[in-house]
Design a protein around this motif. Structure first.
Motif, PDB file in Angstrom:
ATOM      1  N   VAL A   1       0.944  -1.195   0.203  1.00 53.69           N
ATOM      2  CA  VAL A   1       0.066  -0.020  -0.154  1.00 53.69           C
ATOM      3  C   VAL A   1       0.899   1.227  -0.034  1.00 53.69           C
ATOM      4  O   VAL A   1       1.558   1.670   0.715  1.00 53.69           O
ATOM      5  N   LEU A   2       0.781   1.970  -1.069  1.00 57.53           N
ATOM      6  CA  LEU A   2       1.503   3.406  -1.087  1.00 57.53           C
ATOM      7  C   LEU A   2       0.660   4.578  -0.865  1.00 57.53           C
ATOM      8  O   LEU A   2      -0.528   4.471  -1.141  1.00 57.53           O
ATOM      9  N   GLN A   3       0.961   5.311  -0.046  1.00 51.12           N
ATOM     10  CA  GLN A   3       0.235   6.355   0.594  1.00 51.12           C
ATOM     11  C   GLN A   3       1.208   7.692  -0.142  1.00 51.12           C
ATOM     12  O   GLN A   3       2.179   7.756  -0.003  1.00 51.12           O
ATOM     13  N   GLU A   4       0.201   8.366  -0.544  1.00 53.61           N
ATOM     14  CA  GLU A   4       0.708   9.601  -0.959  1.00 53.61           C
ATOM     15  C   GLU A   4       1.157  10.512  -0.008  1.00 53.61           C
ATOM     16  O   GLU A   4       0.498  10.756   1.093  1.00 53.61           O
ATOM     17  N   ALA A   5       2.413  11.204   0.090  1.00 55.40           N
ATOM     18  CA  ALA A   5       2.806  12.227   0.892  1.00 55.40           C
ATOM     19  C   ALA A   5       1.819  13.339   1.174  1.00 55.40           C
ATOM     20  O   ALA A   5       1.479  13.815   0.153  1.00 55.40           O
ATOM     21  N   ALA A   6       1.819  13.789   2.275  1.00 50.35           N
ATOM     22  CA  ALA A   6       0.652  14.804   2.313  1.00 50.35           C
ATOM     23  C   ALA A   6       1.573  15.951   1.830  1.00 50.35           C
ATOM     24  O   ALA A   6       2.725  16.467   2.090  1.00 50.35           O
TER      25      ALA A   6
END
Length: 100
Positions: free
Chosen positions: A20-25
């Motif tokens: 799961v890749l989360q976009e950096a805020a």
């Protein structure tokens, strides 16, 4: 020896992985510096007194040859600005002012 019912034959193991890749805020984009139609930068008044003085100068100069031919465009822009000022919200598609 009891191996718990497991087969001792070699097996090929299948491994599935879920990543799961989360976009950096990301911080909202900084407002673009104001630009003239030519693309050259200019500065906006930094306080209310200078804004009011600039608008007063515009009122005095409405017959100036550089302004007069564009008075309708300037008037519409001023009307939109006045509506946004009274509503306390920017025009759609415009960035929020810093500190909002």
């Amino acid at each position: 020896m009891d191996d718990g019912g497991r087969d001792r034959a070699p097996v090929r193991e299948v491994v599935q992985r879920t990543i799961v890749l989360q976009e950096a805020a990301q911080a909202p984009p900084a407002p673009r510096p104001a630009q003239r139609l030519s693309g050259q930068p200019y500065t906006l008044p930094e306080d209310v007194v200078v804004w009011v003085e600039a608008l007063a100068a515009l009122r005095r100069e409405v017959t100036h040859p550089r302004i007069y031919p564009f008075r309708e465009q300037v008037a519409r822009a001023c009307e939109r600005a006045a509506l946004a000022l009274r509503a306390g919200t920017p025009e759609p598609g415009q960035p929020e002012p810093a500190g909002s």
